[in-house]
Structures are given as C-alpha cells and as structure tokens.
Design a protein around this motif. Structure first.
Motif, PDB file in Angstrom:
ATOM      1  N   PHE A   1     -71.330  33.105  39.332  1.00 34.03           N
ATOM      2  CA  PHE A   1     -69.888  32.950  39.172  1.00 34.03           C
ATOM      3  C   PHE A   1     -69.500  31.638  38.484  1.00 34.03           C
ATOM      4  O   PHE A   1     -68.521  31.602  37.735  1.00 34.03           O
ATOM      5  CB  PHE A   1     -69.175  33.041  40.523  1.00 34.03           C
ATOM      6  N   PRO A   2     -70.231  30.536  38.686  1.00 33.87           N
ATOM      7  CA  PRO A   2     -69.857  29.300  37.977  1.00 33.87           C
ATOM      8  C   PRO A   2     -70.309  29.251  36.521  1.00 33.87           C
ATOM      9  O   PRO A   2     -70.311  28.188  35.919  1.00 33.87           O
ATOM     10  CB  PRO A   2     -70.561  28.213  38.807  1.00 33.87           C
ATOM     11  N   THR A   3     -70.735  30.370  35.947  1.00 36.67           N
ATOM     12  CA  THR A   3     -71.143  30.426  34.548  1.00 36.67           C
ATOM     13  C   THR A   3     -70.208  31.355  33.779  1.00 36.67           C
ATOM     14  O   THR A   3     -69.446  32.117  34.385  1.00 36.67           O
ATOM     15  CB  THR A   3     -72.585  30.934  34.415  1.00 36.67           C
ATOM     16  N   PRO A   4     -70.297  31.354  32.467  1.00 40.29           N
ATOM     17  CA  PRO A   4     -69.433  32.253  31.687  1.00 40.29           C
ATOM     18  C   PRO A   4     -69.797  33.731  31.803  1.00 40.29           C
ATOM     19  O   PRO A   4     -69.060  34.580  31.307  1.00 40.29           O
ATOM     20  CB  PRO A   4     -69.645  31.775  30.245  1.00 40.29           C
TER      21      PRO A   4
ATOM     22  N   ARG B   1     -59.959  31.375  32.685  1.00 35.81           N
ATOM     23  CA  ARG B   1     -60.067  29.963  33.051  1.00 35.81           C
ATOM     24  C   ARG B   1     -59.998  29.772  34.561  1.00 35.81           C
ATOM     25  O   ARG B   1     -60.472  28.768  35.092  1.00 35.81           O
ATOM     26  CB  ARG B   1     -58.980  29.139  32.352  1.00 35.81           C
ATOM     27  N   GLN B   2     -59.464  30.746  35.263  1.00 32.48           N
ATOM     28  CA  GLN B   2     -59.449  30.679  36.715  1.00 32.48           C
ATOM     29  C   GLN B   2     -60.865  30.665  37.281  1.00 32.48           C
ATOM     30  O   GLN B   2     -61.101  30.201  38.384  1.00 32.48           O
ATOM     31  CB  GLN B   2     -58.660  31.859  37.285  1.00 32.48           C
ATOM     32  N   ASN B   3     -61.818  31.180  36.496  1.00 35.29           N
ATOM     33  CA  ASN B   3     -63.204  31.181  36.953  1.00 35.29           C
ATOM     34  C   ASN B   3     -63.731  29.766  37.177  1.00 35.29           C
ATOM     35  O   ASN B   3     -64.706  29.571  37.900  1.00 35.29           O
ATOM     36  CB  ASN B   3     -64.079  31.902  35.930  1.00 35.29           C
ATOM     37  N   LEU B   4     -63.106  28.775  36.554  1.00 33.36           N
ATOM     38  CA  LEU B   4     -63.532  27.397  36.766  1.00 33.36           C
ATOM     39  C   LEU B   4     -63.315  26.952  38.210  1.00 33.36           C
ATOM     40  O   LEU B   4     -63.884  25.952  38.644  1.00 33.36           O
ATOM     41  CB  LEU B   4     -62.791  26.455  35.816  1.00 33.36           C
ATOM     42  N   GLN B   5     -62.514  27.683  38.950  1.00 36.50           N
ATOM     43  CA  GLN B   5     -62.356  27.328  40.362  1.00 36.50           C
ATOM     44  C   GLN B   5     -63.664  27.503  41.128  1.00 36.50           C
ATOM     45  O   GLN B   5     -63.892  26.854  42.141  1.00 36.50           O
ATOM     46  CB  GLN B   5     -61.255  28.177  41.003  1.00 36.50           C
ATOM     47  N   THR B   6     -64.498  28.416  40.677  1.00 34.87           N
ATOM     48  CA  THR B   6     -65.780  28.607  41.350  1.00 34.87           C
ATOM     49  C   THR B   6     -66.856  27.662  40.830  1.00 34.87           C
ATOM     50  O   THR B   6     -67.967  27.661  41.346  1.00 34.87           O
ATOM     51  CB  THR B   6     -66.282  30.050  41.176  1.00 34.87           C
ATOM     52  N   TRP B   7     -66.530  26.885  39.790  1.00 31.12           N
ATOM     53  CA  TRP B   7     -67.558  26.045  39.184  1.00 31.12           C
ATOM     54  C   TRP B   7     -68.199  25.111  40.206  1.00 31.12           C
ATOM     55  O   TRP B   7     -69.414  24.920  40.203  1.00 31.12           O
ATOM     56  CB  TRP B   7     -66.965  25.239  38.022  1.00 31.12           C
ATOM     57  N   SER B   8     -67.421  24.503  41.055  1.00 30.76           N
ATOM     58  CA  SER B   8     -67.975  23.521  41.988  1.00 30.76           C
ATOM     59  C   SER B   8     -68.120  24.053  43.399  1.00 30.76           C
ATOM     60  O   SER B   8     -68.699  23.385  44.250  1.00 30.76           O
ATOM     61  CB  SER B   8     -67.082  22.278  42.025  1.00 30.76           C
TER      62      SER B   8
ATOM     63  N   ASP C   1     -80.479  31.941  36.232  1.00 35.38           N
ATOM     64  CA  ASP C   1     -81.030  30.818  35.474  1.00 35.38           C
ATOM     65  C   ASP C   1     -79.973  29.996  34.753  1.00 35.38           C
ATOM     66  O   ASP C   1     -80.164  28.801  34.537  1.00 35.38           O
ATOM     67  CB  ASP C   1     -82.036  31.326  34.432  1.00 35.38           C
ATOM     68  N   MET C   2     -78.867  30.608  34.350  1.00 32.79           N
ATOM     69  CA  MET C   2     -77.957  29.950  33.426  1.00 32.79           C
ATOM     70  C   MET C   2     -77.346  28.678  34.001  1.00 32.79           C
ATOM     71  O   MET C   2     -77.269  27.646  33.319  1.00 32.79           O
ATOM     72  CB  MET C   2     -76.845  30.901  32.987  1.00 32.79           C
ATOM     73  N   LEU C   3     -76.897  28.717  35.244  1.00 31.01           N
ATOM     74  CA  LEU C   3     -76.306  27.518  35.838  1.00 31.01           C
ATOM     75  C   LEU C   3     -77.303  26.368  35.833  1.00 31.01           C
ATOM     76  O   LEU C   3     -76.957  25.226  35.490  1.00 31.01           O
ATOM     77  CB  LEU C   3     -75.845  27.802  37.264  1.00 31.01           C
ATOM     78  N   PHE C   4     -78.540  26.652  36.195  1.00 32.32           N
ATOM     79  CA  PHE C   4     -79.551  25.601  36.262  1.00 32.32           C
ATOM     80  C   PHE C   4     -79.899  25.078  34.867  1.00 32.32           C
ATOM     81  O   PHE C   4     -80.157  23.878  34.688  1.00 32.32           O
ATOM     82  CB  PHE C   4     -80.795  26.116  36.973  1.00 32.32           C
ATOM     83  N   ASP C   5     -79.902  25.959  33.870  1.00 33.95           N
ATOM     84  CA  ASP C   5     -80.127  25.500  32.507  1.00 33.95           C
ATOM     85  C   ASP C   5     -78.987  24.604  32.041  1.00 33.95           C
ATOM     86  O   ASP C   5     -79.208  23.576  31.380  1.00 33.95           O
ATOM     87  CB  ASP C   5     -80.261  26.694  31.563  1.00 33.95           C
ATOM     88  N   MET C   6     -77.763  24.979  32.357  1.00 29.31           N
ATOM     89  CA  MET C   6     -76.618  24.159  31.985  1.00 29.31           C
ATOM     90  C   MET C   6     -76.705  22.786  32.640  1.00 29.31           C
ATOM     91  O   MET C   6     -76.468  21.751  31.993  1.00 29.31           O
ATOM     92  CB  MET C   6     -75.320  24.865  32.394  1.00 29.31           C
ATOM     93  N   ARG C   7     -77.054  22.755  33.902  1.00 30.98           N
ATOM     94  CA  ARG C   7     -77.095  21.482  34.617  1.00 30.98           C
ATOM     95  C   ARG C   7     -78.166  20.557  34.058  1.00 30.98           C
ATOM     96  O   ARG C   7     -77.965  19.338  33.971  1.00 30.98           O
ATOM     97  CB  ARG C   7     -77.310  21.733  36.107  1.00 30.98           C
ATOM     98  N   ARG C   8     -79.312  21.105  33.683  1.00 33.70           N
ATOM     99  CA  ARG C   8     -80.357  20.207  33.183  1.00 33.70           C
ATOM    100  C   ARG C   8     -80.041  19.712  31.776  1.00 33.70           C
ATOM    101  O   ARG C   8     -80.604  18.708  31.334  1.00 33.70           O
ATOM    102  CB  ARG C   8     -81.738  20.852  33.269  1.00 33.70           C
ATOM    103  N   ARG C   9     -79.132  20.368  31.063  1.00 32.08           N
ATOM    104  CA  ARG C   9     -78.683  19.847  29.779  1.00 32.08           C
ATOM    105  C   ARG C   9     -77.670  18.713  29.959  1.00 32.08           C
ATOM    106  O   ARG C   9     -77.398  17.974  29.019  1.00 32.08           O
ATOM    107  CB  ARG C   9     -78.037  20.966  28.947  1.00 32.08           C
TER     108      ARG C   9
ATOM    109  N   ASN D   1     -68.539  21.025  27.743  1.00 28.08           N
ATOM    110  CA  ASN D   1     -68.175  21.604  26.457  1.00 28.08           C
ATOM    111  C   ASN D   1     -68.353  23.120  26.458  1.00 28.08           C
ATOM    112  O   ASN D   1     -67.488  23.861  25.966  1.00 28.08           O
ATOM    113  CB  ASN D   1     -69.028  20.972  25.354  1.00 28.08           C
ATOM    114  N   LEU D   2     -69.453  23.570  27.044  1.00 30.21           N
ATOM    115  CA  LEU D   2     -69.717  25.010  27.092  1.00 30.21           C
ATOM    116  C   LEU D   2     -68.692  25.736  27.954  1.00 30.21           C
ATOM    117  O   LEU D   2     -68.084  26.728  27.528  1.00 30.21           O
ATOM    118  CB  LEU D   2     -71.127  25.267  27.637  1.00 30.21           C
ATOM    119  N   MET D   3     -68.490  25.255  29.160  1.00 29.62           N
ATOM    120  CA  MET D   3     -67.591  25.936  30.089  1.00 29.62           C
ATOM    121  C   MET D   3     -66.149  25.934  29.580  1.00 29.62           C
ATOM    122  O   MET D   3     -65.477  26.966  29.582  1.00 29.62           O
ATOM    123  CB  MET D   3     -67.650  25.271  31.465  1.00 29.62           C
TER     124      MET D   3
END
Length: 517
Positions: free
Chosen positions: A70-73, A85-92, A449-457, A464-466
């Motif tokens: 959910f915290p990914t696109p 953009r409401q999906n950003l509420q789940t980002w954290s 995998d995507m969230l973890f890939d984003m975090r390590r970048r 910028n991506l989100m």
C-alpha cells in the motif's frame, strides 16, 4: 496435499512479557523436561511450526502485503481509490491509520522467531538418530529467523536481538540493537543456514518435500542483505563483492528462468526452477489472502477462481500505476500481472478505464481452474520470497556498481527478453542503475520488494518517485484538494515502531518523527 503440517504449541509464550519479582515458580515445558525434542518426528514438527507461523505472519490476512504494498504506487485500498494522492496516507503507517494488519505484524513475526529459537536452542544436543537431517532443520530455523529480522530491520530499523529460547530468568526487556548490529546478526544466521542446508534436488532425493529452505535460498537472501546494506540508511558498499560471490553460487545451481512469465506463477508449477524459496500454500486453508482480496465481487471465475467464489476487491491497482506500467511494458508480463478486463457473473465484459472511480486488479496470483472448496480462501498459488529473475537483476546491479555497465547488460536483458522487451545497451552507470530499479518494479510487482527497493535508494529518490505518481493538482478527483499537501518526510523512511512492543517493554525506544522518541 499439505506441504507442511502447521502445529501451534499451546505453551508458546508471548514476547515481550512481564512478571513480578516475587514470582519464583520454576517453569517446565508441557512436553516434558529432558525429553524435548523426543525424536526426529518431533523435530520435524518443530520446524513445521516455524514455517506455519511464518505463513501466518507474512501471508495470512495479507499482513506483510498490506504493510509494504500500500505505501507504493502499485496498490491501493478500495476505499481510497477516489484520489490517488490519498494513498500517501499509508506511506508511513503513522498516526492516521491504525489498521491491525500493520500493527500486529511484529507480534506475528516474534512468534516465528520464538519457534526458530526453540529449534536452534534445543536440537543441537538432542540425539535424534539422523544427524544430517537434524543439522539441516537447524539451518532452516536460522534461515527463517534471518528472514524475520531482515523484514524487521527494513520496516522499523534496529531490533532487539533474541537469539535463544527465553525463560523468566532471561532479560525480558532487551533494548533495540543498532541497524548495523541487526544486519550483522542476519548475516551470521544466513551464513550458518548456508553451511547446513543442501540444494533442493539433494533435499528432495533425501526425502525432504520441496518448499523447505535450501542452501541457495540462504545464499540468495544473503546477497540481498549485502545489497540492501549498500544502500540507505547504512550506505555500506563493502560487502558488494560478497553479494556477487553469493549470487554466482545461486546462478551456477539448478535454478533458472522459466520460459514464459505466466508459467512462473501457475499453481500447477509450484516449486518450479525459478522459485528459489516461496511460501507453500497449496492445500493450506488461509483465513484470507490474495484471491479473496484481489478478485472483484462480481467476477465469473474466468481469471481468479471458479464461479461462485467471489472476492471483495480490497487490493486494487491504481490508474497511475496501470498507465506507468503499460507505457514501459504492455506485453505478456503486464497482461498477467494486471487485469484490465474480465467477464462478470452476469456475462458482461468489464473493462478498466482510467478515472476517479476506476481501478484495475492484480492478476499475478490467479488460479482459475483450481478445484477450490467452499472456503473462499483455499488458495493454491505459492507466494515467492526469492526467485531467479530477482537474482539476475541483483547480479546486474552488483556488476554495474563494481565493474560498470558493460558486463551487466546481459543479466537484465535475460529478464527483459522473457518479457518480450527490447534489450538495453549503451547506458551509463547511473542510467543503468535507474533502469535496473525500474525493471525490478515491473518484474517483481506484488512480491513485497518495491517498498524496500525504494527505501534503499534513499529519501530523495523515494520522495520524487512517490510524489511524481500522486500529483497534487488532481483536484478534479473527489476531495482532491484535501490531499494536495500530503508528502513524504525523511523520518518516514522507517515506519513507527509498533506501539504494542513499546508499551510492553520500557527499554525500547521508538523511531524519531512519530512522537515516539
């Protein structure tokens, strides 16, 4: 046929816990002090319990899936599809959302750690009559414990190190280790696992069913750990050579790409050559998971499951992600991963159209011809933890970082060729790095995998991506203006530490930025 027998001990204690100083009663196992474990069958039951609890933690009710997808696109919850953009509420997963699917995840992970510690702590001195299998079971427990801690450190940062069965005589209020020390613990576990485990074919020849952790699963996960450490927040590239060595051992093994993308996920091909380690689900009744959440509630069973087994479409594919994916890959990989049209129960063809109230559906874990029971969640398709395409993309990344792009193209292009995409060439190191991460987003979507890939970048890349996906000017959507100012903050590169653990252990400190520090 079940691949593991999932048995949960009634005597399993909860971590963390507390007791009064005056309580001095000596506690014993309900299975008998001095006779635990009693024989090899008992040892097999212990490791099956650990696997069962891992499935409970990472699969059942889609716990890990919701926390990290959910915290990914790539995914959105049904009641948030009015405005992306409401999906950003789940980002954290901060104070806005209190969904137990995130907040009880750590409780479930600790259960796997406890079961693994029982095996690691109690089997070495037991005379079970089969030393080879006993050592292998211990290796499997090290693998499962490492996988738990690897997910934890990427979600929350440094973790309390619990490395043995606990009693009331132990410190029941451990502090959190640093992120670096947590990774050191994970590396030690995976090195131990790799030293004790055999290849899949060797295990099966010895009577071990497919689906157990193997030597190459441990090596592949170890390489991913090293690669993750090279990125944020540690930015420690000193182990990239070790990652390359581990990946080369996996690449020289019996594993390889399946010839076409759909065959990787066909339930009739579970444990195929590409699946290095996956959660075993065929014949296991799940209280809820992918088909139930992914499938619409009016489908006819031609894609996800037989007619009469309706879903609830909780996990939907956002319009922005559909457009982004299709612009880069509109071939068989896209068509299998994302369902944009289906026939409903009334025989009407439903076709996705981008818009405020539209969403596509996840198709990756489909099972249209599986003879399901009346339980809505009898689910046959194994969930990958590590597969060979991931190994190739990791190897391309490592070679690019260590040696430059010229030697790396062939590995990413193997994945692209299978997806029927043109090969890459002529890119510089930075350009190829971006291309590899983009390929991972396409190939490994809905595989956690995507969230973890984003975090390590790192934060800048992630922000910028989100925010590029969830544009602030989408005010033509219902309530669009209410979400225009949502953003990705730097402290949100780790989730808030689960409140249940903070309340139970006074020595734990939370993560900065959430009012926990």
């Amino acid at each position: 046929m079940k691949k593991f027998i999932y048995i949960f001990s009634l005597a399993a204690f909860m971590f963390p816990t507390s007791c009064s100083d005056f309580l001095e009663e000596e506690l014993f196992s309900d299975l008998g002090e001095g006779s635990f474990p009693a024989d090899m069958a008992h040892a097999e039951t212990m490791i099956s319990e650990a696997y069962g609890r891992a499935v409970h933690a990472f699969v059942t009710h889609h716990r890990l899936g919701w926390a990290v997808e959910f915290p990914t696109p790539s995914m959105q919850l049904w009641n948030r599809r009015a405005h992306e953009r409401q999906n950003l509420q789940t980002w954290s997963w901060g104070t806005t959302f209190t969904d137990p699917s995130y907040y009880d995840l750590l409780d479930r992970i600790w259960a796997v750690v406890r079961s693994s510690n029982d095996v690691i702590g109690l089997l070495p001195d037991a005379d079970l009559g089969d030393e080879v299998r006993k050592e292998e079971i211990i290796g499997e427990a090290h693998f499962l414990r490492a996988l738990c801690y690897f997910n934890c450190v990427r979600l929350w940062g440094g973790m309390p190190i619990i490395d043995k069965p606990q009693t009331l005589k132990d410190d029941l209020y451990p502090e959190r280790a640093s992120i670096a020390d947590t990774y050191a613990f994970i590396i030690s576990d995976l090195q131990m696992a790799a030293s004790k485990l055999r290849s899949r074919s060797e295990q099966v020849a010895g009577g071990v069913p497919a689906g157990h952790a193997t030597k190459h699963a441990a090596l592949g996960l170890l390489a991913k750990v090293y690669l993750t450490m090279a990125g944020a927040p540690l930015n420690d590239a000193s182990h990239l050579g070790d990652a390359k060595t581990a990946l080369e051992q996996v690449m020289s093994s019996e594993h390889g790409l399946m010839p076409d993308f759909p065959s990787v996920f066909d339930w009739k091909n579970n444990n195929n050559q590409e699946m290095i380690f996956s959660w075993q689900l065929e014949g296991t009744e799940q209280s809820s998971y992918a088909l139930f959440y992914f499938a619409p509630n009016d489908h006819a069973g031609d894609i996800w499951m037989p007619a009469g087994q309706q879903g609830i479409e909780y996990d939907l594919v956002p319009p922005e992600w559909v457009d982004w994916y299709r612009a880069r890959d509109s071939g068989p990989r896209f068509e299998y991963s994302i369902v944009t049209e289906y026939t409903n129960k009334d025989g009407v063809l439903r076709v996705y159209n981008a818009g405020p109230n539209e969403a596509a559906h996840v198709g990756k874990y489909r099972a249209p011809d599986y003879p399901m029971t009346q339980n809505c969640c009898d689910f046959p398709t194994d969930i990958p933890v590590l597969r060979y395409a991931d190994v190739l993309l990791m190897y391309a990344e490592v070679v690019n970082e260590l040696e430059g792009p010229s030697g790396a193209f062939q590995y990413i292009n193997q994945v692209r060729e299978r997806a029927e995409l043109d090969p890459l060439s002529g890119l510089g190191k930075d350009e190829l790095r971006d291309a590899i991460f983009e390929e991972r987003m396409l190939e490994l979507a809905y595989e956690f995998d995507m969230l973890f890939d984003m975090r390590r970048r790192g934060w800048a890349y992630t922000k910028n991506l989100m925010e590029g996906f969830y544009k602030a000017d989408q005010n033509d959507y219902p309530n669009g203006a209410a979400y225009a100012n949502l953003t990705v903050e730097e402290h949100e590169m780790l989730f808030p530490y689960p409140v249940n653990d903070l309340n139970a252990n006074p020595n734990l400190k939370g993560n900065p930025g959430y009012g926990q520090d």
